[in-house]
Design a protein around this motif. Structure first.
Motif, PDB file in Angstrom:
ATOM      1  N   GLU A 175       1.538 -20.862  13.634  1.00 52.74           N
ATOM      2  CA  GLU A 175       1.094 -21.262  11.927  1.00 52.74           C
ATOM      3  C   GLU A 175       0.419 -20.429  11.097  1.00 52.74           C
ATOM      4  N   GLN A 176      -0.599 -19.570  11.532  1.00 52.68           N
ATOM      5  CA  GLN A 176      -0.891 -18.843  10.492  1.00 52.68           C
ATOM      6  C   GLN A 176      -0.180 -18.174  10.331  1.00 52.68           C
ATOM      7  N   ARG A 177       1.000 -17.595  11.099  1.00 45.42           N
ATOM      8  CA  ARG A 177       1.510 -16.464  10.464  1.00 45.42           C
ATOM      9  C   ARG A 177       2.655 -17.306   9.325  1.00 45.42           C
ATOM     10  N   GLN A 178       3.607 -18.363   9.158  1.00 50.37           N
ATOM     11  CA  GLN A 178       3.857 -19.221   7.729  1.00 50.37           C
ATOM     12  C   GLN A 178       2.673 -19.020   7.084  1.00 50.37           C
ATOM     13  N   GLN A 179       1.370 -19.364   7.216  1.00 49.29           N
ATOM     14  CA  GLN A 179       0.709 -19.615   6.457  1.00 49.29           C
ATOM     15  C   GLN A 179       0.515 -18.008   5.489  1.00 49.29           C
ATOM     16  N   LEU A 180       0.363 -17.230   6.106  1.00 50.50           N
ATOM     17  CA  LEU A 180       0.598 -15.648   5.474  1.00 50.50           C
ATOM     18  C   LEU A 180       1.877 -15.649   4.972  1.00 50.50           C
ATOM     19  N   GLU A 181       3.287 -15.409   5.730  1.00 50.63           N
ATOM     20  CA  GLU A 181       4.342 -15.690   5.233  1.00 50.63           C
ATOM     21  C   GLU A 181       4.040 -16.313   3.874  1.00 50.63           C
ATOM     22  N   ASP A 182       3.171 -18.218   3.198  1.00 45.39           N
ATOM     23  CA  ASP A 182       3.626 -18.855   2.051  1.00 45.39           C
ATOM     24  C   ASP A 182       2.860 -17.882   1.087  1.00 45.39           C
ATOM     25  N   ILE A 183       2.103 -16.649   1.473  1.00 41.71           N
ATOM     26  CA  ILE A 183       0.968 -16.355   0.639  1.00 41.71           C
ATOM     27  C   ILE A 183       2.142 -15.195   0.052  1.00 41.71           C
ATOM     28  N   VAL A 184       2.581 -14.236   1.314  1.00 42.61           N
ATOM     29  CA  VAL A 184       3.015 -12.446   0.793  1.00 42.61           C
ATOM     30  C   VAL A 184       4.308 -12.641  -0.041  1.00 42.61           C
ATOM     31  N   THR A 185       5.440 -13.533   0.285  1.00 45.01           N
ATOM     32  CA  THR A 185       6.665 -13.700   0.129  1.00 45.01           C
ATOM     33  C   THR A 185       7.073 -14.247  -1.225  1.00 45.01           C
ATOM     34  N   PRO A 186       6.552 -15.188  -1.994  1.00 41.43           N
ATOM     35  CA  PRO A 186       5.891 -15.539  -3.090  1.00 41.43           C
ATOM     36  C   PRO A 186       5.896 -13.948  -4.258  1.00 41.43           C
ATOM     37  N   ILE A 187       5.343 -13.678  -3.632  1.00 40.45           N
ATOM     38  CA  ILE A 187       4.729 -12.211  -4.511  1.00 40.45           C
ATOM     39  C   ILE A 187       5.567 -10.935  -3.926  1.00 40.45           C
ATOM     40  N   LEU A 188       5.938 -11.111  -3.046  1.00 40.26           N
ATOM     41  CA  LEU A 188       6.997  -9.712  -2.713  1.00 40.26           C
ATOM     42  C   LEU A 188       8.014 -10.158  -3.370  1.00 40.26           C
ATOM     43  N   THR A 244       0.938  -1.560   0.010  1.00 32.60           N
ATOM     44  CA  THR A 244      -0.026  -0.305  -0.194  1.00 32.60           C
ATOM     45  C   THR A 244       0.746   1.174   0.107  1.00 32.60           C
ATOM     46  N   ASP A 245       2.080   1.268   0.590  1.00 34.64           N
ATOM     47  CA  ASP A 245       3.165   2.975   0.737  1.00 34.64           C
ATOM     48  C   ASP A 245       3.505   2.798  -1.563  1.00 34.64           C
ATOM     49  N   THR A 246       2.966   3.658  -1.469  1.00 38.72           N
ATOM     50  CA  THR A 246       3.495   3.428  -3.204  1.00 38.72           C
ATOM     51  C   THR A 246       5.336   4.104  -2.909  1.00 38.72           C
ATOM     52  N   GLU A 247       5.190   4.607  -2.308  1.00 39.84           N
ATOM     53  CA  GLU A 247       7.011   4.829  -2.113  1.00 39.84           C
ATOM     54  C   GLU A 247       7.925   4.511  -2.030  1.00 39.84           C
ATOM     55  N   LYS A 248       7.760   3.409  -0.973  1.00 38.73           N
ATOM     56  CA  LYS A 248       8.302   2.509  -0.047  1.00 38.73           C
ATOM     57  C   LYS A 248       8.396   1.545  -0.989  1.00 38.73           C
ATOM     58  N   GLY A 249       7.849   0.942  -1.494  1.00 41.26           N
ATOM     59  CA  GLY A 249       7.279  -0.386  -2.415  1.00 41.26           C
ATOM     60  C   GLY A 249       8.263  -0.531  -3.262  1.00 41.26           C
ATOM     61  N   PRO A 250       8.661  -1.913  -3.798  1.00 41.69           N
ATOM     62  CA  PRO A 250      10.249  -2.413  -4.097  1.00 41.69           C
ATOM     63  C   PRO A 250       9.808  -2.663  -5.592  1.00 41.69           C
ATOM     64  N   GLY A 251       8.934  -2.467  -6.017  1.00 40.96           N
ATOM     65  CA  GLY A 251       8.582  -2.439  -7.549  1.00 40.96           C
ATOM     66  C   GLY A 251       7.039  -2.119  -7.813  1.00 40.96           C
ATOM     67  N   LYS A 252       6.678  -2.396  -8.939  1.00 41.65           N
ATOM     68  CA  LYS A 252       5.411  -2.534  -9.584  1.00 41.65           C
ATOM     69  C   LYS A 252       4.570  -3.822  -8.853  1.00 41.65           C
ATOM     70  N   LEU A 253       3.571  -3.710  -8.670  1.00 40.13           N
ATOM     71  CA  LEU A 253       2.575  -4.831  -8.517  1.00 40.13           C
ATOM     72  C   LEU A 253       1.367  -4.549  -9.029  1.00 40.13           C
ATOM     73  N   PHE A 254       0.839  -6.160  -9.486  1.00 37.88           N
ATOM     74  CA  PHE A 254       0.125  -6.108  -9.997  1.00 37.88           C
ATOM     75  C   PHE A 254      -1.582  -6.596  -8.960  1.00 37.88           C
ATOM     76  N   MET A 255      -2.942  -5.989  -9.446  1.00 40.11           N
ATOM     77  CA  MET A 255      -3.979  -5.350  -8.655  1.00 40.11           C
ATOM     78  C   MET A 255      -4.045  -7.181  -7.506  1.00 40.11           C
ATOM     79  N   GLU A 256      -3.847  -7.757  -8.875  1.00 35.24           N
ATOM     80  CA  GLU A 256      -4.339  -9.207  -8.044  1.00 35.24           C
ATOM     81  C   GLU A 256      -3.801  -9.666  -7.446  1.00 35.24           C
ATOM     82  N   ASP A 257      -2.362  -9.339  -7.593  1.00 35.69           N
ATOM     83  CA  ASP A 257      -1.826  -9.806  -6.148  1.00 35.69           C
ATOM     84  C   ASP A 257      -1.522  -8.498  -5.233  1.00 35.69           C
TER      85      ASP A 257
END
Length: 268
Positions: free
Chosen positions: A239-252, A198-211
Motif C-alpha cells: 500500500e505504501q509503494r502504491q501511494q508513492l507511485e500514485d504521487i510520482v508517476t503523473p509527475i514523471l 536529482t540526477d540532472t544528466e539522466k533525468g528525462p526532462g525539465k522538472l518544475f521545482m514544485e514537482d
C-alpha cells in the motif's frame, strides 16, 4: 582442500534432514549440500583428525571462541583465521554454510563484522540465504536480511531463496522472505524516484521545482515510515509503494512529455 570439510557437511545433512520427506526431495536436498563428487574421500578417522579449529564454534554458536581466534594475537590460529573461514569444500561451501545449516545466526553476525562476504555463491549458485531457507532456519534468514544480503540472488535453477524455501515447504521462511521482498521493493522504488528528480544528466526532462519537491518530500516520508514500521505487513508495504507511485508517476509522465513550443507564426 581437506576432505574433513566434505565429511562434516555430510554428517550435518544426515542429522538435519527433515523427517519423512519424499525420496526424490530427500535425495535432491542431499545433493544440494553433500560432496559425493569427491573421488578421493579419506576415511572418517583421517577426515576428523585435521578438523578446522573454527568448525566447532561455528556449529555450536560459540561466538566468544570465534572471537578469540580472530582477536587474540596469541591464539595459534589467529594469523590464519580468515583463511580458515573461507576454506571451501569441492562445491564451494565454507564455514558460513555450516553455521547456516546449524541455525547459528550469532556466528553469521560475528563473521560479518570481520568483513566476510555474505553473498558468495557455491558452484551451483546457492548463497547463504538459499541455505538457511532450505533448512528452515528462520532466525538465520532474519540475520542475513538485516545484514543486507542479496535476497534476489539466483541459483542454477534460477531460484531465489524464497523459491527454495517453498520447494522444501518451509512456510515461515516463505512468509518472511515475501515480507523482505515487499520491503525491498518499496526501498528500491523510493531510490528510483529520488534519482529520477536529482540526477540532472539522466533525468528525462525539465522538472518544475514544485514537482521536484513533491516527489522528494513523498520519498522522505516513505523512508521515515519504513524506519518507524519495522513490523509492517506485506499488504501495508504494498500500500505504501502504491501511494508513492500514485504521487510520482503523473509527475514523471509530465516530465517526460515534450513541451510544445509556439511558433513565431502563431505568435504573430
Amino acid at each position: 582442500m581437506p576432505n574433513y570439510f566434505c565429511f562434516i557437511f555430510d554428517v550435518i545433512v544426515e542429522l538435519m534432514e527433515p523427517e519423512g520427506p519424499s525420496e526424490s526431495v530427500s535425495s535432491e536436498k542431499s545433493v544440494f549440500f553433500s560432496s559425493h563428487e569427491d573421488d578421493n574421500q579419506e576415511s572418517e578417522s583421517e577426515s576428523t583428525s585435521t578438523v578446522n579449529p573454527l568448525l566447532q564454534p561455528a556449529l555450536t554458536g560459540d561466538v566468544e571462541g570465534l572471537q578469540e581466534i580472530f582477536e587474540d594475537p596469541e591464539n595459534p590460529h589467529h594469523e590464519h583465521a580468515m583463511q580458515l573461514v573461507l576454506q571451501e569444500d569441492i562445491v564451494g561451501r565454507n564455514l558460513l554454510y555450516a553455521a547456516c545449516m546449524a541455525g547459528q545466526s550469532g556466528i553469521i553476525r560475528a563473521l560479518a563484522k570481520y568483513g566476510v562476504n555474505l553473498n558468495e555463491k557455491t558452484a551451483r549458485g546457492y548463497t547463504l540465504l538459499h541455505c538457511a531457507a532450505a533448512w528452515g532456519c528462520l532466525e538465520t534468514l532474519k540475520a542475513l536480511v538485516e545484514l543486507d544480503v542479496d535476497i534476489e540472488a539466483l541459483n542454477f535453477r534460477e531460484e531465489k531463496a524464497r523459491d527454495v524455501a517453498a520447494r522444501y515447504s518451509q512456510t515461515e521462511c516463505v512468509e518472511f522472505l515475501d515480507w523482505a521482498d515487499a520491503r525491498l521493493a518499496l526501498k528500491k522504488y523510493i531510490a528510483k524516484a529520488t534519482l529520477a528528480v536529482t540526477d540532472t544528466e539522466k533525468g528525462p526532462g525539465k522538472l518544475f521545482m514544485e514537482d521536484k519537491n513533491t516527489i522528494l518530500n513523498a520519498c522522505r516520508a516513505k523512508n521515515e515510515w519504513l524506519e518507524t514500521h519495522a513490523d509492517a505487513s506485506v499488504n501495508e508495504l504494498f500500500e505504501q509503494r502504491q501511494q508513492l507511485e500514485d504521487i510520482v508517476t503523473p509527475i514523471l509522465t509530465k516530465m517526460a512529455t515534450p513541451r510544445q513550443v509556439k511558433s513565431a507564426k502563431s505568435v504573430i
